[in-house]
Design a protein around this motif. Structure first.
Motif, mmCIF file in Angstrom:
data_model
loop_
_atom_site.group_PDB
_atom_site.id
_atom_site.type_symbol
_atom_site.label_atom_id
_atom_site.label_comp_id
_atom_site.label_asym_id
_atom_site.label_seq_id
_atom_site.Cartn_x
_atom_site.Cartn_y
_atom_site.Cartn_z
ATOM 1 N N ALA A 7 7.310 7.111 8.770
ATOM 2 C CA ALA A 7 6.849 6.766 10.146
ATOM 3 C C ALA A 7 5.590 6.201 10.660
ATOM 4 C CB ALA A 7 6.781 8.518 10.667
ATOM 5 N N ALA A 8 4.587 6.308 9.567
ATOM 6 C CA ALA A 8 3.366 5.754 9.913
ATOM 7 C C ALA A 8 3.362 4.152 9.691
ATOM 8 C CB ALA A 8 2.249 6.138 8.739
ATOM 9 N N GLY A 9 4.893 3.569 9.127
ATOM 10 C CA GLY A 9 4.747 2.272 9.215
ATOM 11 C C GLY A 9 4.803 1.627 7.631
ATOM 12 N N PHE A 10 4.511 2.199 6.506
ATOM 13 C CA PHE A 10 4.718 1.784 5.478
ATOM 14 C C PHE A 10 6.036 1.628 4.831
ATOM 15 C CE2 PHE A 10 1.004 4.534 5.892
ATOM 16 C CZ PHE A 10 -0.335 3.451 5.229
ATOM 17 N N PRO A 11 6.036 0.344 4.217
ATOM 18 C CA PRO A 11 7.574 -0.295 4.274
ATOM 19 C C PRO A 11 7.998 0.262 2.814
ATOM 20 C CG PRO A 11 5.866 -1.839 3.407
ATOM 21 C CD PRO A 11 5.037 -0.898 4.017
ATOM 22 N N ALA A 12 7.402 1.197 2.160
ATOM 23 C CA ALA A 12 8.053 1.813 0.908
ATOM 24 C C ALA A 12 7.317 3.085 0.711
ATOM 25 C CB ALA A 12 7.945 0.858 -0.341
ATOM 26 N N VAL A 13 8.040 4.100 -0.069
ATOM 27 C CA VAL A 13 7.508 5.414 -0.389
ATOM 28 C C VAL A 13 7.377 5.481 -1.678
ATOM 29 C CG1 VAL A 13 7.895 7.898 -0.359
ATOM 30 C CG2 VAL A 13 8.149 6.491 1.856
ATOM 31 N N ALA A 14 6.443 6.024 -2.531
ATOM 32 C CA ALA A 14 5.968 6.185 -3.815
ATOM 33 C C ALA A 14 5.800 7.646 -3.982
ATOM 34 C CB ALA A 14 5.020 5.307 -4.263
ATOM 35 N N THR A 15 6.450 8.310 -4.900
ATOM 36 C CA THR A 15 6.090 9.777 -5.232
ATOM 37 C C THR A 15 4.847 9.504 -6.326
ATOM 38 O OG1 THR A 15 7.507 9.882 -7.229
ATOM 39 C CG2 THR A 15 8.563 10.405 -5.051
ATOM 40 N N SER A 16 4.190 10.845 -6.233
ATOM 41 C CA SER A 16 2.980 10.907 -7.383
ATOM 42 C C SER A 16 3.682 12.257 -8.204
ATOM 43 C CB SER A 16 1.757 11.405 -6.578
ATOM 44 O OG SER A 16 0.884 12.354 -7.352
ATOM 45 N N SER A 17 3.614 12.019 -9.586
ATOM 46 C CA SER A 17 4.039 12.912 -10.652
ATOM 47 C C SER A 17 3.291 14.003 -10.369
ATOM 48 C CB SER A 17 3.910 12.586 -11.721
ATOM 49 O OG SER A 17 2.837 12.216 -12.510
ATOM 50 N N SER A 18 1.756 13.750 -10.292
ATOM 51 C CA SER A 18 0.862 15.086 -10.275
ATOM 52 C C SER A 18 0.860 15.885 -9.001
ATOM 53 C CB SER A 18 -0.544 14.668 -10.309
ATOM 54 O OG SER A 18 -0.800 13.892 -9.161
ATOM 55 N N ALA A 19 1.251 15.041 -7.926
ATOM 56 C CA ALA A 19 1.374 15.985 -6.481
ATOM 57 C C ALA A 19 2.919 16.654 -6.474
ATOM 58 C CB ALA A 19 1.545 14.823 -5.173
ATOM 59 N N VAL A 20 3.841 16.133 -6.984
ATOM 60 C CA VAL A 20 5.273 16.621 -7.101
ATOM 61 C C VAL A 20 5.105 17.921 -8.110
ATOM 62 C CG1 VAL A 20 7.443 16.473 -7.735
ATOM 63 C CG2 VAL A 20 6.544 14.647 -6.546
ATOM 64 N N VAL A 24 1.043 -0.997 -0.051
ATOM 65 C CA VAL A 24 0.090 0.004 -0.170
ATOM 66 C C VAL A 24 0.875 1.202 0.028
ATOM 67 C CG1 VAL A 24 -1.765 1.214 1.148
ATOM 68 C CG2 VAL A 24 -1.921 -1.230 1.067
ATOM 69 N N LEU A 25 0.439 2.186 -0.953
ATOM 70 C CA LEU A 25 1.419 3.147 -1.202
ATOM 71 C C LEU A 25 0.604 4.468 -1.179
ATOM 72 C CD1 LEU A 25 3.537 1.699 -4.113
ATOM 73 C CD2 LEU A 25 4.115 2.017 -1.731
ATOM 74 N N PRO A 26 0.627 5.334 0.151
ATOM 75 C CA PRO A 26 0.135 6.578 0.100
ATOM 76 C C PRO A 26 0.958 7.637 -0.438
ATOM 77 C CG PRO A 26 0.134 5.646 2.297
ATOM 78 C CD PRO A 26 1.192 4.871 1.463
ATOM 79 N N ASN A 27 0.902 7.719 -1.767
ATOM 80 C CA ASN A 27 2.131 8.568 -2.503
ATOM 81 C C ASN A 27 2.282 10.148 -1.797
ATOM 82 O OD1 ASN A 27 0.354 6.893 -4.121
ATOM 83 N ND2 ASN A 27 2.022 7.097 -5.555
ATOM 84 N N ALA A 28 3.935 10.233 -1.796
ATOM 85 C CA ALA A 28 4.186 11.327 -1.042
ATOM 86 C C ALA A 28 4.624 12.285 -2.223
ATOM 87 C CB ALA A 28 5.425 10.888 -0.245
ATOM 88 N N TRP A 29 5.021 13.707 -1.869
ATOM 89 C CA TRP A 29 5.436 14.630 -2.892
ATOM 90 C C TRP A 29 6.529 15.540 -2.453
ATOM 91 C CZ3 TRP A 29 0.898 14.331 0.339
ATOM 92 C CH2 TRP A 29 0.833 15.421 1.054
ATOM 93 N N ASP A 30 6.968 15.306 -1.120
ATOM 94 C CA ASP A 30 8.152 15.903 -0.596
ATOM 95 C C ASP A 30 8.848 15.262 0.408
ATOM 96 O OD1 ASP A 30 6.588 16.417 1.436
ATOM 97 O OD2 ASP A 30 6.428 18.663 1.250
#
Length: 265
Positions: A38-51, A23-29
């Protein structure tokens, strides 16, 4: 450095489990990436639209590649978990340069979509498969098995009958996986029966988009989905919340009391 990146890529790939999705709640920065980790997700994905939006650009490859990769690098530096980057259709970069810049930024996965950013139309499946194969070959030369998520855009266009787009999505998915993709991403497909059918038809992991009107993550897991992305959804929710707080301030209220949680700093 190569060994570290290769290890992160292997760890990211192993998280793609049908029925127990990544599960990837996409980040932007960097800040949002830290929150995700910190919320415990094992990976981070970026979102092109959000970035893009956070940098003052429109989605659709309007962000200069240097700015996009710099944003990905800030995200990767901020967390200890593997990072995968949404790189739209690659910004016209040669596959070797695309992979090089991805790894230089510290990310070990990438999304590539099969829409032409200039026209919005679908790219020929063979042409897209060639791009994916070239990206896979470039990663192999470097020695980092980047996780390649092939976005399939046939459901971005409204259709009265899902049968045609579903068949085309299955055809593209098989071709992209054969070309070296690790996962396929039929973005916007939300119909449970269609998702289940595609999961059964596709010989590899499937990524679904979490959004209003789509099945819940638990339902997607039950359908056999291996990866769930939120795209620009978390960013959009944060932006909407900010707008509500600003309305309170403009009206002379206190945004840090009642229904408006206090901010620090």
């Amino acid at each position: 450095m190569i060994d570290t990146l290769a290890g992160r890529a292997a760890a990211l790939r192993a998280l793609h489990r049908p029925g127990d999705p990544l599960v990837l709640p996409n980040a932007w920065d960097a800040g949002s990436a830290r929150r995700v980790a910190a919320a415990g997700f094992p990976a981070v994905a970026t979102s092109s639209s959000a970035v893009a939006e956070s940098l003052g650009h429109a989605d659709g490859e309007a962000t200069p590649p240097g700015e996009m990769f710099a944003a990905v690098a800030r995200v990767a530096r901020a967390v200890a978990v593997p990072v995968t980057a949404d790189l739209e259709r690659g910004y016209g970069l040669r596959p070797a340069e695309l992979v090089e810049r991805l790894l230089d930024a510290g990310a070990v996965g990438l999304n590539l979509e099969d829409s032409d950013p200039r026209t919005g139309g679908l790219v020929d499946a063979g042409e897209q498969a060639d791009l994916l194969a070239a990206v896979r070959a470039a990663a192999d030369v470097i020695g980092v098995p980047v996780v390649l998520n092939a976005r399939i855009d046939v459901f971005l266009r409204p259709a009265e009958d899902l049968a045609g787009p579903l068949d085309e999505a299955a055809r593209r998915a098989a071709r992209y996986l054969a070309a070296g993709a690790d996962c396929v991403y039929p973005i916007l497909l939300a119909d449970p029966a269609a998702l289940s059918s595609l999961v059964e038809a596709v010989p590899g992991p499937l990524n679904a988009l979490a959004r209003p009107g789509a099945p819940a993550v638990s339902e997607l897991a039950a359908l056999g989905v291996a990866r769930v992305s939120y795209g620009g959804g978390v960013y959009d929710a944060a932006r909407a919340h900010t707008a509500r707080l600003l309305d309170v301030v403009r009206a002379g209220g206190d945004p840090f009391v009642g229904d408006h949680p206090a901010a620090s700093g």
